[in-house]
Design a protein around this motif. Structure first.
Motif, PDB file in Angstrom:
ATOM      1  N   ARG A   1       0.831  -1.212   0.000  1.00 42.10           N
ATOM      2  CA  ARG A   1       0.000   0.000   0.000  1.00 42.10           C
ATOM      3  C   ARG A   1       0.863   1.259   0.000  1.00 42.10           C
ATOM      4  N   THR A   2       2.035   1.195   0.601  1.00 36.57           N
ATOM      5  CA  THR A   2       2.918   2.364   0.648  1.00 36.57           C
ATOM      6  C   THR A   2       3.851   2.444  -0.557  1.00 36.57           C
ATOM      7  N   GLY A   3       3.809   1.471  -1.431  1.00 35.73           N
ATOM      8  CA  GLY A   3       4.629   1.502  -2.636  1.00 35.73           C
ATOM      9  C   GLY A   3       6.031   0.982  -2.470  1.00 35.73           C
ATOM     10  N   ILE A   4       6.365   0.471  -1.292  1.00 33.65           N
ATOM     11  CA  ILE A   4       7.697  -0.091  -1.087  1.00 33.65           C
ATOM     12  C   ILE A   4       7.886  -1.326  -1.963  1.00 33.65           C
ATOM     13  N   MET A   5       6.813  -2.113  -2.105  1.00 33.68           N
ATOM     14  CA  MET A   5       6.839  -3.298  -2.963  1.00 33.68           C
ATOM     15  C   MET A   5       5.821  -3.109  -4.087  1.00 33.68           C
ATOM     16  N   ASP A   6       6.188  -3.508  -5.274  1.00 33.73           N
ATOM     17  CA  ASP A   6       5.352  -3.273  -6.455  1.00 33.73           C
ATOM     18  C   ASP A   6       4.064  -4.093  -6.364  1.00 33.73           C
ATOM     19  N   ALA A   7       2.938  -3.391  -6.257  1.00 30.52           N
ATOM     20  CA  ALA A   7       1.644  -4.064  -6.111  1.00 30.52           C
ATOM     21  C   ALA A   7       1.211  -4.784  -7.382  1.00 30.52           C
ATOM     22  N   ARG A   8       1.844  -4.478  -8.508  1.00 26.56           N
ATOM     23  CA  ARG A   8       1.501  -5.201  -9.739  1.00 26.56           C
ATOM     24  C   ARG A   8       1.916  -6.664  -9.654  1.00 26.56           C
ATOM     25  N   PHE A   9       3.015  -6.930  -8.961  1.00 29.56           N
ATOM     26  CA  PHE A   9       3.524  -8.294  -8.835  1.00 29.56           C
ATOM     27  C   PHE A   9       3.189  -8.904  -7.472  1.00 29.56           C
ATOM     28  N   PHE A  10       2.993  -8.063  -6.469  1.00 26.22           N
ATOM     29  CA  PHE A  10       2.661  -8.536  -5.121  1.00 26.22           C
ATOM     30  C   PHE A  10       1.443  -7.771  -4.617  1.00 26.22           C
ATOM     31  N   PRO A  11       0.258  -8.108  -5.123  1.00 25.86           N
ATOM     32  CA  PRO A  11      -0.938  -7.382  -4.689  1.00 25.86           C
ATOM     33  C   PRO A  11      -1.184  -7.573  -3.199  1.00 25.86           C
ATOM     34  N   PRO A  12      -1.765  -6.571  -2.544  1.00 27.31           N
ATOM     35  CA  PRO A  12      -1.996  -6.672  -1.098  1.00 27.31           C
ATOM     36  C   PRO A  12      -2.954  -7.817  -0.761  1.00 27.31           C
ATOM     37  N   PRO A  13      -2.806  -8.400   0.418  1.00 30.43           N
ATOM     38  CA  PRO A  13      -3.671  -9.525   0.801  1.00 30.43           C
ATOM     39  C   PRO A  13      -5.155  -9.208   0.740  1.00 30.43           C
ATOM     40  N   THR A  14      -5.549  -7.967   1.069  1.00 28.44           N
ATOM     41  CA  THR A  14      -6.971  -7.626   1.011  1.00 28.44           C
ATOM     42  C   THR A  14      -7.505  -7.717  -0.426  1.00 28.44           C
ATOM     43  N   LYS A  15      -6.697  -7.294  -1.383  1.00 20.75           N
ATOM     44  CA  LYS A  15      -7.134  -7.394  -2.778  1.00 20.75           C
ATOM     45  C   LYS A  15      -7.238  -8.850  -3.215  1.00 20.75           C
ATOM     46  N   ILE A  16      -6.312  -9.694  -2.766  1.00 21.91           N
ATOM     47  CA  ILE A  16      -6.378 -11.127  -3.080  1.00 21.91           C
ATOM     48  C   ILE A  16      -7.633 -11.732  -2.470  1.00 21.91           C
ATOM     49  N   LEU A  17      -7.969 -11.308  -1.250  1.00 20.05           N
ATOM     50  CA  LEU A  17      -9.166 -11.833  -0.590  1.00 20.05           C
ATOM     51  C   LEU A  17     -10.427 -11.435  -1.344  1.00 20.05           C
ATOM     52  N   PHE A  18     -10.539 -10.176  -1.759  1.00 19.75           N
ATOM     53  CA  PHE A  18     -11.700  -9.735  -2.526  1.00 19.75           C
ATOM     54  C   PHE A  18     -11.772 -10.467  -3.868  1.00 19.75           C
ATOM     55  N   THR A  19     -10.613 -10.705  -4.482  1.00 25.27           N
ATOM     56  CA  THR A  19     -10.579 -11.439  -5.745  1.00 25.27           C
ATOM     57  C   THR A  19     -11.049 -12.877  -5.547  1.00 25.27           C
ATOM     58  N   LEU A  20     -10.672 -13.479  -4.428  1.00 30.01           N
ATOM     59  CA  LEU A  20     -11.129 -14.834  -4.103  1.00 30.01           C
ATOM     60  C   LEU A  20     -12.649 -14.889  -4.022  1.00 30.01           C
ATOM     61  N   PHE A  21     -13.250 -13.933  -3.319  1.00 28.89           N
ATOM     62  CA  PHE A  21     -14.708 -13.902  -3.210  1.00 28.89           C
ATOM     63  C   PHE A  21     -15.355 -13.708  -4.583  1.00 28.89           C
ATOM     64  N   ASP A  22     -14.779 -12.826  -5.385  1.00 27.16           N
ATOM     65  CA  ASP A  22     -15.338 -12.553  -6.704  1.00 27.16           C
ATOM     66  C   ASP A  22     -15.242 -13.776  -7.617  1.00 27.16           C
ATOM     67  N   MET A  23     -14.089 -14.467  -7.580  1.00 25.66           N
ATOM     68  CA  MET A  23     -13.936 -15.659  -8.413  1.00 25.66           C
ATOM     69  C   MET A  23     -14.863 -16.776  -7.944  1.00 25.66           C
TER      70      MET A  23
END
Length: 271
Positions: free
Chosen positions: A48-70
């Protein structure tokens, strides 16, 4: 000091030991829960702070929302069911003969000297490297995937089972012989229970290898399953969807490990 005082002192010591064990157990539970939560929180912060590239390492909350959507709008649960069926059937196809052969190897030296060279020769070959031969023999259907998993599970279980039998204390073997135990009695009452601690460690290792194998097999030669989901989303650069597959594999690996540990506690409580 009279008997009553001695009894009270012993009870006080016992309560203190029990409380100490309880505190230790609670600390272990806290560490078990807090360590993965800490990793997830740090992961969320650095992406979230941009220290790690979110394109390759999306935040866990986004992965969780993607799981629900899939799960709601896709075929995720169908792919999950397909993978779990493959793992279960392949696991059983590998474990059952591995236990039987491992017990025979531990009980009878001619069997051990005959089969051990074959096991040692084939075990270093990665199962995925044998996939073309498996496909030649069994075709591209579901059975070839069961066989792929079975082969990967077979070796750690057969080796650990044989080692478990050979490590049984000789006193049990001598007692069985003195009481006239036949081969059937020795098989079911000495070799099988005596090898359980080491055998179950092999089965625990086998379930982890089964998960690794099914993901690799589904990436290479399948059009369904969690490995297929991971690979297709990687090729389409749908990174959160790819991580959903990785998270599911991790979750079920942990769940299977807990189930086997529970089974181990029931079968060999003295361990």
């Amino acid at each position: 000091m009279d008997d009553q005082q001695i009894k009270e002192s012993a009870e006080k010591i016992e309560r203190a030991e029990w409380n100490k064990r309880q505190r230790k157990a609670k600390l272990q539970q806290l560490l078990t829960i807090s360590s993965p939560m800490l990793v997830l929180v740090l992961w969320e912060i650095v992406t979230r702070t941009g220290i790690m590239d979110a394109r390759f390492f999306p935040p866990p909350t986004k992965i969780l929302f993607t799981l629900f959507d899939m799960g709601l709008h896709g075929d995720l649960f169908t792919d999950l069911r397909v993978s779990l069926v493959r793992i279960l059937l392949g696991f059983l196809l590998g474990v059952i003969p591995a236990i039987a052969i491992g017990l025979l190897m531990g009980m009878y030296s001619p069997v051990r000297y005959t089969i051990s060279p074959l096991v040692m020769a084939f075990m270093p070959i990665p199962t995925i490297a044998m996939l073309p031969i498996i496909l030649f023999i069994f075709g591209i259907g579901e059975f070839s995937k069961y066989i792929t998993i079975a082969i990967s599970v077979f070796f750690p279980v057969v080796i650990n089972t044989a080692a478990g039998v050979t490590n049984i204390d000789n006193i049990y073997v001598d007692v069985a012989k003195n009481y006239g135990a036949n081969a059937k009695d020795f098989f079911f009452k000495i070799a099988l229970p005596g090898s359980l601690p080491v055998m179950l460690e092999g089965i625990q290792m086998g379930q982890a290898i089964a998960l690794l194998t099914i993901v690799a097999a589904e990436m290479i030669g399948a059009n369904s399953g969690i490995g297929y989901v991971i690979w297709m989303n990687y090729k389409a650069f749908l990174v959160p969807q790819m991580y959903v597959g990785l998270v599911l594999i991790s979750f079920f690996g942990y769940l299977f490990s807990l189930v086997l540990r529970g089974l181990q506690n029931k079968l060999i409580p003295w361990k």
